[in-house]
Design a protein around this motif. Structure first.
Motif, PDB file in Angstrom:
ATOM      1  N   LEU A 175       0.831  -1.211   0.000  1.00  0.00           N
ATOM      2  CA  LEU A 175       0.000   0.000   0.000  1.00  0.00           C
ATOM      3  C   LEU A 175       0.867   1.264   0.000  1.00  0.00           C
ATOM      4  CD1 LEU A 175      -2.802  -1.082   2.491  1.00  0.00           C
ATOM      5  CD2 LEU A 175      -3.038  -0.732   0.020  1.00  0.00           C
ATOM      6  N   ASN A 187       1.420   4.308  -2.908  1.00  0.00           N
ATOM      7  CA  ASN A 187       1.094   5.656  -2.423  1.00  0.00           C
ATOM      8  C   ASN A 187      -0.271   5.754  -1.740  1.00  0.00           C
ATOM      9  OD1 ASN A 187       3.533   6.915  -3.150  1.00  0.00           O
ATOM     10  ND2 ASN A 187       2.843   7.037  -5.284  1.00  0.00           N
ATOM     11  N   TYR A 188      -0.713   4.683  -1.121  1.00  0.00           N
ATOM     12  CA  TYR A 188      -1.898   4.707  -0.267  1.00  0.00           C
ATOM     13  C   TYR A 188      -1.422   4.790   1.181  1.00  0.00           C
ATOM     14  CZ  TYR A 188      -4.522   3.190  -4.376  1.00  0.00           C
ATOM     15  OH  TYR A 188      -5.081   3.112  -5.630  1.00  0.00           O
ATOM     16  N   GLU A 189      -0.876   5.949   1.528  1.00  0.00           N
ATOM     17  CA  GLU A 189      -0.184   6.072   2.810  1.00  0.00           C
ATOM     18  C   GLU A 189      -1.108   5.870   4.008  1.00  0.00           C
ATOM     19  OE1 GLU A 189       2.983   8.897   5.150  1.00  0.00           O
ATOM     20  OE2 GLU A 189       2.304   9.497   3.176  1.00  0.00           O
ATOM     21  N   THR A 190      -2.274   6.463   3.982  1.00  0.00           N
ATOM     22  CA  THR A 190      -3.185   6.327   5.123  1.00  0.00           C
ATOM     23  C   THR A 190      -3.589   4.875   5.337  1.00  0.00           C
ATOM     24  OG1 THR A 190      -4.021   8.551   4.713  1.00  0.00           O
ATOM     25  CG2 THR A 190      -5.361   7.140   6.119  1.00  0.00           C
ATOM     26  N   SER A 191      -3.952   4.200   4.259  1.00  0.00           N
ATOM     27  CA  SER A 191      -4.312   2.776   4.368  1.00  0.00           C
ATOM     28  C   SER A 191      -3.118   1.956   4.832  1.00  0.00           C
ATOM     29  CB  SER A 191      -4.796   2.243   3.019  1.00  0.00           C
ATOM     30  OG  SER A 191      -5.963   2.924   2.605  1.00  0.00           O
ATOM     31  N   GLY A 192      -1.935   2.273   4.321  1.00  0.00           N
ATOM     32  CA  GLY A 192      -0.724   1.566   4.726  1.00  0.00           C
ATOM     33  C   GLY A 192      -0.443   1.721   6.207  1.00  0.00           C
TER      34      GLY A 192
END
Length: 133
Positions: A82, A86-91
């Motif tokens: 993630l 670049n899905y930082e919040t989900s990561g």
């Protein structure tokens, strides 16, 4: 909050070592169970059945320790994916979940060790009663 892709990768070595330790515990207990089963087949001693029941509970706990350990590793890899996409919040949330799952695994490990220590104390108590000094 910012989380780099390297942070979840830090769990790899720790989780791998923990899983190795869990596997070693499992193999040791499996060997003891086989030995006790052989002794029970010869002697039909009820105390051996109690020990086997205790070891069976510990094997079940080790299975859950391994399950949560592998899930921690899976979630860490997923968090890295993630973050890579670049899905930082989900990561960040998935990595937090992996840490929670690791805590559960370690908690079950503590429970299993407590059972082991109590079983050893019973044996030591019997030994001390037989050999009063």
């Amino acid at each position: 909050m910012h989380l780099s892709i390297e942070t979840p990768a830090l769990l790899f070595s720790a989780t791998s070592l923990i899983l190795l330790a869990y596997t070693n515990r499992f193999l040791t207990i499996a060997q003891i169970v086989r030995s006790l089963k052989k002794n029970y087949d010869q002697d039909k001693n009820k105390s051996i059945l109690v020990e086997i029941k205790n070891l069976n509970q510990r094997i079940t706990l080790i299975r859950y320790m391994q399950l949560f350990g592998v899930l921690c590793l899976f979630l860490s890899v997923f968090a890295m994916l993630l973050l890579f996409l670049n899905y930082e919040t989900s990561g960040i949330y998935v990595f937090g979940l992996s840490l929670l799952v690791l805590l559960i695994s370690l908690g079950i490990s503590f429970w299993e060790i407590s059972i082991s220590v109590n079983a050893l104390r019973v044996h030591l108590k019997d030994l001390m009663n037989e050999n009063d000094y």
